[in-house]
Design a protein around this motif. Structure first.
Motif, mmCIF file in Angstrom:
data_model
loop_
_atom_site.group_PDB
_atom_site.id
_atom_site.type_symbol
_atom_site.label_atom_id
_atom_site.label_comp_id
_atom_site.label_asym_id
_atom_site.label_seq_id
_atom_site.Cartn_x
_atom_site.Cartn_y
_atom_site.Cartn_z
ATOM 1 N N VAL A 146 3.177 40.688 29.704
ATOM 2 C CA VAL A 146 3.218 39.262 29.353
ATOM 3 C C VAL A 146 4.238 39.037 28.246
ATOM 4 C CG1 VAL A 146 1.908 37.228 28.670
ATOM 5 C CG2 VAL A 146 0.761 39.063 29.925
ATOM 6 N N PRO A 147 5.506 38.798 28.620
ATOM 7 C CA PRO A 147 6.497 38.482 27.599
ATOM 8 C C PRO A 147 6.234 37.108 26.996
ATOM 9 C CG PRO A 147 7.438 38.193 29.795
ATOM 10 C CD PRO A 147 6.072 38.799 29.986
ATOM 11 N N ILE A 148 6.414 37.007 25.681
ATOM 12 C CA ILE A 148 6.390 35.693 25.036
ATOM 13 C C ILE A 148 7.815 35.152 25.108
ATOM 14 C CG2 ILE A 148 5.969 34.422 22.893
ATOM 15 C CD1 ILE A 148 3.981 36.581 22.064
ATOM 16 N N LEU A 149 7.975 34.007 25.790
ATOM 17 C CA LEU A 149 9.311 33.428 25.947
ATOM 18 C C LEU A 149 9.785 32.907 24.595
ATOM 19 C CD1 LEU A 149 8.666 31.363 29.207
ATOM 20 C CD2 LEU A 149 9.391 33.744 28.979
ATOM 21 N N ARG A 150 11.087 32.992 24.361
ATOM 22 C CA ARG A 150 12.072 33.591 25.220
ATOM 23 C C ARG A 150 12.281 35.084 24.974
ATOM 24 N NH1 ARG A 150 17.665 31.332 23.097
ATOM 25 N NH2 ARG A 150 16.538 31.566 21.164
ATOM 26 N N ALA A 151 12.223 35.471 23.703
ATOM 27 C CA ALA A 151 12.764 36.791 23.360
ATOM 28 C C ALA A 151 12.033 37.943 24.060
ATOM 29 C CB ALA A 151 12.751 36.971 21.850
ATOM 30 N N ARG A 182 21.408 43.261 24.296
ATOM 31 C CA ARG A 182 20.489 43.137 25.426
ATOM 32 C C ARG A 182 20.235 44.495 26.079
ATOM 33 N NH1 ARG A 182 22.348 38.058 27.689
ATOM 34 N NH2 ARG A 182 24.035 39.265 28.588
ATOM 35 N N GLU A 183 21.307 45.281 26.246
ATOM 36 C CA GLU A 183 21.151 46.611 26.871
ATOM 37 C C GLU A 183 20.271 47.514 26.012
ATOM 38 O OE1 GLU A 183 25.550 46.541 29.035
ATOM 39 O OE2 GLU A 183 25.237 47.801 27.263
ATOM 40 N N LEU A 184 20.489 47.430 24.696
ATOM 41 C CA LEU A 184 19.725 48.304 23.798
ATOM 42 C C LEU A 184 18.248 47.912 23.759
ATOM 43 C CD1 LEU A 184 22.374 48.494 20.960
ATOM 44 C CD2 LEU A 184 21.427 50.484 22.157
ATOM 45 N N VAL A 185 17.963 46.614 23.768
ATOM 46 C CA VAL A 185 16.556 46.169 23.777
ATOM 47 C C VAL A 185 15.864 46.683 25.042
ATOM 48 C CG1 VAL A 185 15.039 44.142 23.933
ATOM 49 C CG2 VAL A 185 16.922 44.168 22.280
ATOM 50 N N ASP A 186 16.599 46.612 26.143
ATOM 51 C CA ASP A 186 16.098 47.126 27.421
ATOM 52 C C ASP A 186 15.765 48.616 27.317
ATOM 53 O OD1 ASP A 186 15.735 45.770 29.761
ATOM 54 O OD2 ASP A 186 17.496 46.660 30.723
ATOM 55 N N PRO A 239 14.285 44.168 6.602
ATOM 56 C CA PRO A 239 15.657 43.803 6.940
ATOM 57 C C PRO A 239 15.810 43.195 8.338
ATOM 58 C CG PRO A 239 15.374 46.197 7.074
ATOM 59 C CD PRO A 239 14.084 45.639 6.522
ATOM 60 N N GLY A 240 14.918 43.491 9.258
ATOM 61 C CA GLY A 240 14.890 42.793 10.540
ATOM 62 C C GLY A 240 16.129 42.978 11.396
ATOM 63 N N LEU A 241 16.334 42.008 12.253
ATOM 64 C CA LEU A 241 17.515 42.032 13.126
ATOM 65 C C LEU A 241 18.031 40.626 13.386
ATOM 66 C CD1 LEU A 241 16.205 41.064 16.064
ATOM 67 C CD2 LEU A 241 15.471 43.440 16.122
ATOM 68 N N GLY A 242 17.495 39.655 12.639
ATOM 69 C CA GLY A 242 17.912 38.258 12.827
ATOM 70 C C GLY A 242 17.020 37.569 13.839
ATOM 71 N N ASP A 243 17.563 36.541 14.483
ATOM 72 C CA ASP A 243 16.800 35.793 15.480
ATOM 73 C C ASP A 243 16.958 36.492 16.836
ATOM 74 O OD1 ASP A 243 16.276 33.884 17.655
ATOM 75 O OD2 ASP A 243 15.960 32.457 16.026
ATOM 76 N N ALA A 244 15.881 37.103 17.298
ATOM 77 C CA ALA A 244 15.962 37.944 18.493
ATOM 78 C C ALA A 244 16.401 37.140 19.719
ATOM 79 C CB ALA A 244 14.620 38.610 18.745
ATOM 80 N N GLY A 245 15.833 35.947 19.892
ATOM 81 C CA GLY A 245 16.178 35.129 21.057
ATOM 82 C C GLY A 245 17.663 34.762 21.041
ATOM 83 N N ASP A 246 18.158 34.342 19.904
ATOM 84 C CA ASP A 246 19.576 33.971 19.799
ATOM 85 C C ASP A 246 20.476 35.173 20.064
ATOM 86 O OD1 ASP A 246 19.012 31.361 19.293
ATOM 87 O OD2 ASP A 246 19.344 31.471 17.124
ATOM 88 N N ARG A 247 20.091 36.327 19.563
ATOM 89 C CA ARG A 247 20.941 37.504 19.741
ATOM 90 C C ARG A 247 20.907 38.009 21.188
ATOM 91 N NH1 ARG A 247 21.235 41.902 15.297
ATOM 92 N NH2 ARG A 247 23.184 42.153 16.455
ATOM 93 N N LEU A 248 19.765 37.819 21.850
ATOM 94 C CA LEU A 248 19.674 38.239 23.260
ATOM 95 C C LEU A 248 20.476 37.335 24.174
ATOM 96 C CD1 LEU A 248 15.872 38.998 23.682
ATOM 97 C CD2 LEU A 248 17.715 40.541 24.381
ATOM 98 N N TYR A 249 20.453 36.031 23.859
ATOM 99 C CA TYR A 249 21.008 35.066 24.812
ATOM 100 C C TYR A 249 22.270 34.368 24.310
ATOM 101 C CZ TYR A 249 16.700 36.229 27.059
ATOM 102 O OH TYR A 249 15.694 36.954 27.651
ATOM 103 N N GLY A 250 22.754 34.780 23.146
ATOM 104 C CA GLY A 250 24.019 34.241 22.652
ATOM 105 C C GLY A 250 23.948 32.797 22.242
ATOM 106 N N THR A 251 22.754 32.326 21.834
ATOM 107 C CA THR A 251 22.609 30.940 21.377
ATOM 108 C C THR A 251 22.577 30.943 19.851
ATOM 109 O OG1 THR A 251 20.239 31.230 21.624
ATOM 110 C CG2 THR A 251 21.382 30.121 23.410
ATOM 111 N N LYS A 252 22.509 29.765 19.292
ATOM 112 C CA LYS A 252 22.461 29.677 17.810
ATOM 113 C C LYS A 252 21.506 28.590 17.393
ATOM 114 C CE LYS A 252 25.082 31.532 14.361
ATOM 115 N NZ LYS A 252 24.221 32.598 14.060
#
Ligand code: PRP
Ligand code: URA
Length: 210
Positions: free
Chosen positions: A76-81, A30-34, A197-210
């Motif tokens: 305009v952020p697209i929720l959630r990520a 989250r800090e790095l995305v910021d 290669p991506g980074l996976g699911d951005a929303g899950d990685r930001l908010y700790g969900t699965k």
């Protein structure tokens, strides 16, 4: 056709490498995305108009100086990520207003489903920057941009961390007036519609969900 800018700055690339690593935990992610969003804000605002003003400094009166000449920005952020990029952007553009478009990608069809829209009342006067870390098939970004145009938006830019070529092409085709700003252009999509290669699911990685 909309232009594509890959913001190939050493600090952005360095931080993006940590964002991509699967061992990077939620807090650090989250800090790095910021931080990357703030660095990208610096680049995406490079062409904002400025005007000359006169100011008094402690040394001299009437010194010539420059200030932003009143172009209004809307994020305009697209929720959630996309929410993960807002604070970083606001650090550099604190006067921006923030609207929200809620979309999720149906895991079966990969089609975007809209569930929430709340925007500043004057979006037609604002330069809107749509925020989403991921541009995969492009379905979500295209739908969000449609949603904004339908409500009167006239100037829109799209800012993402990582894109697949398929997503970039889809947005260029459907919205040729929208320029796209990326931290990286990746190789492709996999069979599940994930960026490689991506980074996976951005929303899950930001908010700790699965
Ligand atoms: C992710 C991502 C984008 C979308 C990209 O959101 O944040 O919005 O997928 O994929 P696309 O280009 O193929 O549309 P997701 O649907 O997982 O929702 P979330 O942000 O709520 O996790
Ligand atoms: N959405 C994500 O969060 N990650 C991807 O790789 C593709 C879509």
């Amino acid at each position: 056709m909309g232009k594509v800018y890959v913001l190939d700055h050493p600090l952005i690339q360095h931080k993006l490498t940590y964002i991509r690593k699967k061992t990077t935990g939620t807090k650090e992610f989250r800090e790095l995305v910021d931080e990357v969003a703030a660095l990208m804000a610096f680049e995406i605002t490079r062409d904002l108009p400025v005007e000359e003003v006169q100011i008094d400094t402690p040394v001299v009166e009437g010194a010539k100086a420059k200030m932003l000449s009143g172009k209004k920005i809307g994020l305009v952020p697209i929720l959630r990520a996309g929410l993960g990029m807002v604070d970083g952007m606001l650090q550099l553009i604190p006067a921006a207003k923030v609207g929200h478009v809620g979309l999720y990608r149906d895991p079966e069809t990969l089609q975007p489903v809209e569930y929430y829209v709340k925007l500043p009342s004057d979006i037609e006067e604002r330069e809107l920057i749509v925020l989403d870390p991921m541009l995969a098939t492009g379905g979500s970004a295209n739908e969000a941009i449609h949603s904004l145009k339908k409500r009167g938006a006239r100037q829109i830019r799209l800012m993402c961390l990582v894109a697949a070529p398929e997503g970039v092409e889809a947005v260029q085709e459907e919205h040729p007036d929208v320029d796209i700003y990326l931290a990286a252009m990746d190789e492709k999509l996999n069979e599940k519609g994930y960026i490689v290669p991506g980074l996976g699911d951005a929303g899950d990685r930001l908010y700790g969900t699965k």
